[in-house]
Structure formats: C-alpha cells, structure tokens
Scaffold this active site. Structure first.
Site, mmCIF file in Angstrom:
data_model
loop_
_atom_site.group_PDB
_atom_site.id
_atom_site.type_symbol
_atom_site.label_atom_id
_atom_site.label_comp_id
_atom_site.label_asym_id
_atom_site.label_seq_id
_atom_site.Cartn_x
_atom_site.Cartn_y
_atom_site.Cartn_z
ATOM 1 C CB THR A 1 -0.830 0.128 1.073
ATOM 2 O OG1 THR A 1 -1.675 -1.019 1.221
ATOM 3 C CG2 THR A 1 -1.852 1.240 1.195
ATOM 4 C CE LYS B 1 -5.165 -0.702 1.820
ATOM 5 N NZ LYS B 1 -5.272 -1.884 2.631
HETATM 6 P P1 NAD Z 1 5.767 -5.975 7.707
HETATM 7 O O1 NAD Z 1 6.676 -4.793 8.198
HETATM 8 O O2 NAD Z 1 5.557 -7.129 8.281
HETATM 9 O O3 NAD Z 1 6.443 -6.416 6.314
HETATM 10 C C1 NAD Z 1 7.276 -5.687 5.579
HETATM 11 C C2 NAD Z 1 8.713 -6.333 5.070
HETATM 12 O O4 NAD Z 1 9.501 -5.696 4.463
HETATM 13 C C3 NAD Z 1 9.582 -6.607 6.494
HETATM 14 O O5 NAD Z 1 9.960 -7.926 6.481
HETATM 15 C C4 NAD Z 1 10.753 -5.858 6.118
HETATM 16 O O6 NAD Z 1 11.721 -6.335 6.762
HETATM 17 C C5 NAD Z 1 10.686 -5.699 4.676
HETATM 18 N N1 NAD Z 1 11.398 -4.773 3.809
HETATM 19 C C6 NAD Z 1 11.320 -3.287 4.244
HETATM 20 N N2 NAD Z 1 12.003 -2.760 3.582
HETATM 21 C C7 NAD Z 1 12.923 -3.594 2.545
HETATM 22 C C8 NAD Z 1 13.666 -3.295 1.624
HETATM 23 N N3 NAD Z 1 14.150 -2.191 0.982
HETATM 24 N N4 NAD Z 1 13.926 -4.552 0.725
HETATM 25 C C9 NAD Z 1 13.586 -5.888 1.235
HETATM 26 N N5 NAD Z 1 12.817 -6.227 2.450
HETATM 27 C C10 NAD Z 1 12.291 -4.672 2.818
HETATM 28 O O7 NAD Z 1 4.376 -5.011 6.929
HETATM 29 P P2 NAD Z 1 3.105 -5.998 6.515
HETATM 30 O O8 NAD Z 1 2.192 -5.948 7.751
HETATM 31 O O9 NAD Z 1 3.385 -7.039 6.049
HETATM 32 O O10 NAD Z 1 2.654 -4.880 5.340
HETATM 33 C C11 NAD Z 1 3.135 -4.830 4.067
HETATM 34 C C12 NAD Z 1 2.358 -3.675 3.099
HETATM 35 O O11 NAD Z 1 0.826 -4.483 3.047
HETATM 36 C C13 NAD Z 1 2.091 -2.596 3.780
HETATM 37 O O12 NAD Z 1 2.096 -1.656 2.576
HETATM 38 C C14 NAD Z 1 1.046 -2.354 4.314
HETATM 39 O O13 NAD Z 1 0.324 -1.090 4.386
HETATM 40 C C15 NAD Z 1 0.162 -3.409 3.451
HETATM 41 N N6 NAD Z 1 -0.969 -4.031 4.060
HETATM 42 C C16 NAD Z 1 -0.995 -4.690 5.287
HETATM 43 C C17 NAD Z 1 -2.161 -5.225 5.913
HETATM 44 C C18 NAD Z 1 -2.099 -5.903 7.394
HETATM 45 O O14 NAD Z 1 -3.033 -6.202 8.000
HETATM 46 N N7 NAD Z 1 -0.735 -6.133 7.864
HETATM 47 C C19 NAD Z 1 -3.352 -5.162 5.408
HETATM 48 C C20 NAD Z 1 -3.202 -4.486 4.204
HETATM 49 C C21 NAD Z 1 -2.196 -4.076 3.642
#
Ligand code: NAD
Length: 303
Positions: free
Chosen positions: A103, A178
């Site tokens: 997102t 979204k």
């Molecule tokens: P998270 O923090 O659990 O996962 C993100 C991952 O990306 C982490 O493991 C981090 O180490 C990795 N990361 C960050 N920078 C990086 C890079 N440069 N190279 C490689 N890896 C990198 O977050 P999440 O909850 O999995 O959310 C991910 C996306 O999904 C976000 O954009 C969030 O807004 C969206 N989202 C999340 C949810 C939810 O309920 N968690 C729901 C809908 C949408």
C-alpha cells in the site's frame, strides 16, 4: 508471452513480512518456484523453511524471474527496490510480470509502473485488503491498476493469493481504490463511534441504537459488521478489548496517503483530513497497535 499461466513459474518475492510471508507460501503451495528476499533474516528463514530459495540482495530475485511480487511498507521502499541501475526494472529479464502489492502513494505507483513499461515489463499495482488472516487463508481482495495486458498476466498469480481480484483501471488505480475505500471506512468508524457515545449520554441503549440504525439510513459496514461497542456484533473487535484486526496505525497510514493524494489532485476532503488528525492523536497516545475501532475510547475521553 514467456509465462505460461497454467505452468509452474519462477517467481521472485521481496518483502516477506506479516503479509508477504504467507502470500509467498501460497504461491509455493500452488506449485511455483519462489526466490525471496527480505532485509530481516528471520523472514528469510521462515520463507526458506516453507520451500523458498533465498538470496542476499534484493535484485538477486530477478535472475531468471518470470514474475516478481513485492510487499513492502511504503513508497520509498518500492522506489528503492524497483528503480535505479541496480533495481528490479533494470535487472529483470525483459517482459517480466511485476506485481507490487504494497500500500503506497498513487504518485509513486504511477511513476514506477511507467518506468517498468518503458523497459518492456508488464506491471500492476495490486494493494490488498483482508489483513494477515486473509493473506494466510489466500482470501485477500486485490485492487489492481495497470494495462489490460498487465492485469491479464498478473491475474493467475493473484488468484493463488486472493479470492477477489478487481481491475480498477490504469496504473495507480489499485492504490486509488484502496485509499478512497479506507477514507470512507475511517470517517464512518468515527461517525458511528460519535453516535454511540452520544447515545450513551442520552440514555439510549447500545443494542437499541444498533437495532434501529442497522435497518435505517445510518446503516454502514462500520456499524453492522465492525460495531465499535461490545454486544451487537459478537465478532467485532470491541468484544475482545479492541485487539486488532486492522490496527489504528494502518488506518492512519491509509488516511495520510488519502490526504497526500487529495492535496496533489486538488480534491476537497475535509472529513478525511479530520479523520487523519483524530487517528494521528489516537496513535500518538500509544494506541497504534489497537484495532482502529478502539477510537471510540478516545471519543469517550478514555483513551
Ligand atoms: P511488515 O513490516 O510485516 O513487512 C514488510 C517487510 O518488508 C518486512 O519484513 C521488512 O523487513 C521488509 N522490508 C522493508 N524494506 C525492505 C527492503 N528495502 N528490501 C527488502 N525487504 C524490505 O508489513 P506488512 O504488515 O506485511 O505490510 C506490508 C504492506 O502491506 C504495507 O504496505 C501495508 O500497508 C500493507 N497491508 C498490510 C495489512 C496488514 O494487515 N498487515 C493489510 C493490508 C495491507
């Protein structure tokens, strides 16, 4: 078309966190080969245990990839992994299907997709709703922006991670859908919460207000599915002390993205701005990890 949609594909996956980890597992379960990368070693270890190959640099996933999926925190991370001489767009074989499920802001999504298309790739923005539970169960909703061709190429892979796949239009329109939806949600949750708090002060029972408004013109998802007071909807987070669910921090992120987009597009969204400010206060008070419906506590003066 290099990727034969029904065959096993070589997939690269960057961002194996709370959402990306289970999404990658569902692609593996579907029989695809997957090479993953994450900055966190623990995320890579979990993916490896599920059958993925892992690499030490982000662009390592591009080697031989037919499809690359990214699931990253914000626009800056997406720019970092896709753009530049060492980015995925430069390193992936021409014609790779690129799917960004993060997102992020609409402007970054459009810029990165334009760069990908100029380099001969097919790219979509495909943010999700459904949370970690949906990622694990493979029941996510994907809101997809991109060309008809890019959408058609991405769809078979999205179907392995989700249940509802909607083509919202051209590049960036997945992100637009979204944030517009979540702006409605943020505003409506505050509206429903204010109504319940006013009802309390007027001596009107929660269940009575629910019974009336859920069949009257106040009816909305925040009331009927995600009611912010305990009782009327037994599955709503209010019944488990506002354990998330969808956290207030995530709602704040989406409301701020909506404000950024509104400002760039010249759209008047005063209630969206107010919702962003209220969720900002709620988050500052230490409630970022609480379900977003917990904002009713702050409206009651108790957060
Ligand atoms: P998270 O923090 O659990 O996962 C993100 C991952 O990306 C982490 O493991 C981090 O180490 C990795 N990361 C960050 N920078 C990086 C890079 N440069 N190279 C490689 N890896 C990198 O977050 P999440 O909850 O999995 O959310 C991910 C996306 O999904 C976000 O954009 C969030 O807004 C969206 N989202 C999340 C949810 C939810 O309920 N968690 C729901 C809908 C949408």
């Amino acid at each position: 078309m290099r990727t034969r949609e029904r065959d096993m594909a070589q997939i690269g996956f960057i961002g194996l966190g709370n959402m990306g980890g289970p999404m990658a597992r569902n692609l593996l379960k579907a029989g695809h080969s997957l090479t993953g990368f994450d900055l966190a070693q623990a995320a890579k270890d979990t993916a490896k245990a599920a059958g993925a190959a892992v690499v030490d640099v982000a662009n390592g996933v591009a080697s031989g990839a037919e499809v690359i999926v990214t699931m990253l925190p914000a626009g800056a991370h997406v720019r970092q992994v896709y753009l530049g001489d060492d980015g995925l767009i430069a390193k992936a074989p021409k014609g790779t299907v690129l799917i960004d499920c993060s997102t992020i802001d609409v402007a970054t999504a459009r810029e990165v997709i334009a760069a990908a298309e100029a380099a001969g790739h097919h790219m979509v923005d495909a943010p999700v709703s459904g949370g970690v539970g949906g990622a694990e169960a493979g029941t996510l909703t994907f809101m997809v922006g991109g060309s008809d061709t890019a959408f058609a190429k991405a769809r078979p892979f999205l179907e392995k991670m989700g249940k509802t796949i909607v083509h919202a239009g051209g590049a960036g329109n997945g992100q637009a859908a979204k944030i517009c939806n979540n702006m409605i949600l943020g505003i409506s949750m505050i509206a429903v919460s204010e109504a319940f708090v006013l009802a309390e002060k007027l001596g009107l029972d929660h269940q009575k207000l629910f019974d009336i408004s859920s069949t009257a013109s106040g009816q909305c998802w925040s009331l009927t599915t995600y009611c912010p007071v305990p009782g009327p909807v037994p599955t709503s987070p209010a019944n488990r002390d506002y354990k998330a669910g969808f956290t207030a921090a995530m709602m704040l992120k989406d409301l701020r993205l909506a404000q950024e987009a509104a400002s760039k597009a010249g759209a008047a969204t005063p209630l969206g701005a107010e919702a962003a400010a209220l969720y900002g206060l709620y988050d500052l008070a230490g409630n970022g990890g609480v379900d977003f419906s917990g904002i009713i506590q702050m409206i009651r003066g108790k957060a």
